[in-house]
Design a protein around this motif. Structure first.
Motif, PDB file in Angstrom:
ATOM      1  N   ALA A  89      35.133  54.894  31.129  1.00 37.75           N
ATOM      2  CA  ALA A  89      34.552  56.214  31.388  1.00 37.75           C
ATOM      3  C   ALA A  89      35.426  57.319  30.779  1.00 37.75           C
ATOM      4  N   GLU A  90      36.741  57.194  30.921  1.00 37.55           N
ATOM      5  CA  GLU A  90      37.657  58.185  30.352  1.00 37.55           C
ATOM      6  C   GLU A  90      37.585  58.183  28.825  1.00 37.55           C
ATOM      7  N   LEU A  91      37.506  57.010  28.230  1.00 38.47           N
ATOM      8  CA  LEU A  91      37.424  56.919  26.773  1.00 38.47           C
ATOM      9  C   LEU A  91      36.106  57.473  26.248  1.00 38.47           C
ATOM     10  N   ARG A  92      35.031  57.245  26.972  1.00 40.27           N
ATOM     11  CA  ARG A  92      33.738  57.809  26.560  1.00 40.27           C
ATOM     12  C   ARG A  92      33.775  59.330  26.606  1.00 40.27           C
ATOM     13  N   LYS A  93      34.413  59.884  27.637  1.00 36.45           N
ATOM     14  CA  LYS A  93      34.538  61.345  27.751  1.00 36.45           C
ATOM     15  C   LYS A  93      35.391  61.891  26.605  1.00 36.45           C
ATOM     16  N   ALA A  94      36.493  61.215  26.295  1.00 34.37           N
ATOM     17  CA  ALA A  94      37.350  61.642  25.187  1.00 34.37           C
ATOM     18  C   ALA A  94      36.582  61.582  23.866  1.00 34.37           C
ATOM     19  N   ASN A  95      35.798  60.529  23.685  1.00 30.51           N
ATOM     20  CA  ASN A  95      34.970  60.396  22.478  1.00 30.51           C
ATOM     21  C   ASN A  95      33.984  61.551  22.364  1.00 30.51           C
ATOM     22  N   GLU A  96      33.372  61.896  23.474  1.00 28.80           N
ATOM     23  CA  GLU A  96      32.421  63.008  23.511  1.00 28.80           C
ATOM     24  C   GLU A  96      33.114  64.306  23.094  1.00 28.80           C
ATOM     25  N   ALA A 126      38.763  41.873  40.728  1.00 27.53           N
ATOM     26  CA  ALA A 126      37.927  43.016  41.100  1.00 27.53           C
ATOM     27  C   ALA A 126      38.654  44.328  40.807  1.00 27.53           C
ATOM     28  N   ALA A 127      39.941  44.375  41.104  1.00 30.43           N
ATOM     29  CA  ALA A 127      40.729  45.583  40.840  1.00 30.43           C
ATOM     30  C   ALA A 127      40.830  45.838  39.337  1.00 30.43           C
ATOM     31  N   GLU A 128      40.996  44.779  38.570  1.00 29.95           N
ATOM     32  CA  GLU A 128      41.082  44.909  37.111  1.00 29.95           C
ATOM     33  C   GLU A 128      39.764  45.409  36.532  1.00 29.95           C
ATOM     34  N   ILE A 129      38.655  44.896  37.034  1.00 29.12           N
ATOM     35  CA  ILE A 129      37.340  45.353  36.576  1.00 29.12           C
ATOM     36  C   ILE A 129      37.163  46.833  36.893  1.00 29.12           C
ATOM     37  N   LYS A 130      37.525  47.241  38.080  1.00 32.23           N
ATOM     38  CA  LYS A 130      37.403  48.644  38.478  1.00 32.23           C
ATOM     39  C   LYS A 130      38.277  49.535  37.581  1.00 32.23           C
ATOM     40  N   ARG A 131      39.495  49.079  37.282  1.00 28.08           N
ATOM     41  CA  ARG A 131      40.405  49.845  36.426  1.00 28.08           C
ATOM     42  C   ARG A 131      39.816  49.975  35.018  1.00 28.08           C
ATOM     43  N   LEU A 132      39.275  48.886  34.512  1.00 25.92           N
ATOM     44  CA  LEU A 132      38.693  48.908  33.174  1.00 25.92           C
ATOM     45  C   LEU A 132      37.451  49.796  33.104  1.00 25.92           C
ATOM     46  N   GLN A 133      36.647  49.783  34.154  1.00 23.45           N
ATOM     47  CA  GLN A 133      35.471  50.651  34.187  1.00 23.45           C
ATOM     48  C   GLN A 133      35.894  52.119  34.159  1.00 23.45           C
ATOM     49  N   LYS A 134      36.955  52.443  34.879  1.00 27.08           N
ATOM     50  CA  LYS A 134      37.469  53.820  34.882  1.00 27.08           C
ATOM     51  C   LYS A 134      37.986  54.194  33.497  1.00 27.08           C
ATOM     52  N   GLU A 135      38.700  53.264  32.873  1.00 27.22           N
ATOM     53  CA  GLU A 135      39.237  53.512  31.533  1.00 27.22           C
ATOM     54  C   GLU A 135      38.113  53.721  30.523  1.00 27.22           C
TER      55      GLU A 135
END
Length: 57
Positions: free
Chosen positions: A31-38, A20-29
């Motif tokens: 989101a950050e990568l999508r923002k950087a892409n934008e 669960a912690a790994e999934i949460k970390r990956l979801q955050k990552e």
């Protein structure tokens, strides 16, 4: 409700705390990568416009 919870509930699967912690970390990552892409996409558009119409200084 997230797809992970829906799937877990549907198939009666309990995620471990680590998973669960790994999934949460990956979801955050993601989101950050999508923002950087934008941001990169916006910068590309800006600089492409500059190349199309160079200013005469």
């Amino acid at each position: 409700m997230s797809w992970v919870r829906l799937t877990s509930a549907r198939f009666h699967i309990r995620l471990t705390t680590d998973a669960a912690a790994e999934i949460k970390r990956l979801q955050k990552e993601v989101a950050e990568l999508r923002k950087a892409n934008e941001n990169l996409r916006a910068a590309s558009i800006f600089f492409a416009k500059e190349l199309d119409h160079p200013s005469t200084r």
